[in-house]
Design an enzyme around this catalytic site. Sequence first.
Site, PDB file in Angstrom:
ATOM      1  N   LYS A 187     -25.729  -4.790 -34.363  1.00 29.96           N
ATOM      2  CA  LYS A 187     -24.540  -5.656 -34.320  1.00 29.96           C
ATOM      3  C   LYS A 187     -23.903  -5.567 -32.938  1.00 29.96           C
ATOM      4  O   LYS A 187     -23.567  -6.579 -32.327  1.00 29.96           O
ATOM      5  CB  LYS A 187     -23.528  -5.222 -35.394  1.00 29.96           C
ATOM      6  N   GLN A 229     -19.384  -0.389 -42.718  1.00 31.15           N
ATOM      7  CA  GLN A 229     -20.821  -0.456 -43.021  1.00 31.15           C
ATOM      8  C   GLN A 229     -21.093   0.180 -44.391  1.00 31.15           C
ATOM      9  O   GLN A 229     -20.680   1.309 -44.663  1.00 31.15           O
ATOM     10  CB  GLN A 229     -21.630   0.254 -41.916  1.00 31.15           C
ATOM     11  N   ASP A 271     -16.392  -9.562 -43.161  1.00 28.17           N
ATOM     12  CA  ASP A 271     -17.476  -9.417 -44.139  1.00 28.17           C
ATOM     13  C   ASP A 271     -17.189 -10.251 -45.395  1.00 28.17           C
ATOM     14  O   ASP A 271     -18.088 -10.487 -46.210  1.00 28.17           O
ATOM     15  CB  ASP A 271     -17.575  -7.939 -44.569  1.00 28.17           C
TER      16      ASP A 271
HETATM   17  N1  GUN Z   1     -24.791  -3.154 -45.841  1.00 27.84           N
HETATM   18  C1  GUN Z   1     -25.785  -4.011 -46.176  1.00 27.84           C
HETATM   19  N2  GUN Z   1     -25.399  -5.292 -45.931  1.00 27.84           N
HETATM   20  C2  GUN Z   1     -24.152  -5.235 -45.444  1.00 27.84           C
HETATM   21  C3  GUN Z   1     -23.208  -6.230 -45.022  1.00 27.84           C
HETATM   22  O1  GUN Z   1     -23.460  -7.441 -45.056  1.00 27.84           O
HETATM   23  N3  GUN Z   1     -22.004  -5.768 -44.598  1.00 27.84           N
HETATM   24  C4  GUN Z   1     -21.708  -4.442 -44.576  1.00 27.84           C
HETATM   25  N4  GUN Z   1     -20.490  -4.095 -44.154  1.00 27.84           N
HETATM   26  N5  GUN Z   1     -22.541  -3.497 -44.959  1.00 27.84           N
HETATM   27  C5  GUN Z   1     -23.757  -3.894 -45.400  1.00 27.84           C
END
Ligand code: GUN
Length: 297
Positions: A53, A97, A120
């Site tokens: 990211k 995450q 998110d």
């Molecule tokens: N873990 C797996 N997919 C995601 C996501 O789309 N966002 C976040 N924050 N964690 C994740």
Amino acid sequence: MDTILLNGRPVSISLLEKLKGRINKLSTNNVVPKLAAILVGNDPASQVYVNSKKKVFENHGCRSETFHFSSNFNQQEIIDLIEKLNQDDQIHGILIQLPLPKTLDSKKILNSVLPEKDVDGFHPFNLGSLLEGNPTFIPCTPNGILEIFKFYEIQVSGRHVVIIGRSNIVGKPLFALLAQKFEIGNATVTLCHTGTKNLKKHILEADILIAAVGSPKMIDGKMIKEGVDIIDVGINRIDDGSSKGYHLVGDVDTDSVLGVANSVTPVPGGVGPMTITMLLHNTVVSAERCRELELSK
Ligand code: GUN
């Protein structure tokens, strides 16, 4: 039947190209979209995601700062940090995450993010807005899937979509989105999960099949209807003797559906590349909303 491979990369490139102008416009007003990513513990896959990211954000004129906590950290300290980030004008998006270590109260932590910075789309306010048909931030993986449908002109309206997996990240928001009377939506949606009886019957009835289970190659070419469009959200690590130590496979046995399905997203390279792109998109949207709010004061 020639099966179309729905690669995510060209979709992602086309969206990033469109975002470039918006990011440049913000930067002429001294606004640099910035994400704060909170990582707790030492899950190797989560570390890879957070680093990816950061790389994508920095390669596109944005910023991403990672806050890393060890898993035995006090939950209140994480919430205190989130509250500080909520008040920080330079931060436009906050991402926790997932998965978080089981010792932590994920709901409490996710709910402490200000909905305006919840890029998110996991906060109950944002999920509720989505369910109401007025989405504020669409969760990144479901949004990436909508963009794949749009780019490859896969018809959704009027078709029977079968989703396997009821996670808050993928299954539930997709269910809500695809059932709405949206441009990409208006489908009849069946949501299957571990309590579903006769899963095979549902899979066989799908015009569009979305697998988000985390079970390597659980779906093969003998289980599907001819002409089905398949979205494979699974990213499963299979240990092997390679220098990397593993390779990735989806929830679908891709080779076995070739010639039967109309289309399928490959793993890797299908849905995966879309998730970070949509996170960047949501963070840019958040920065634009902040700027508009400033101007209206
Ligand atoms: N873990 C797996 N997919 C995601 C996501 O789309 N966002 C976040 N924050 N964690 C994740």
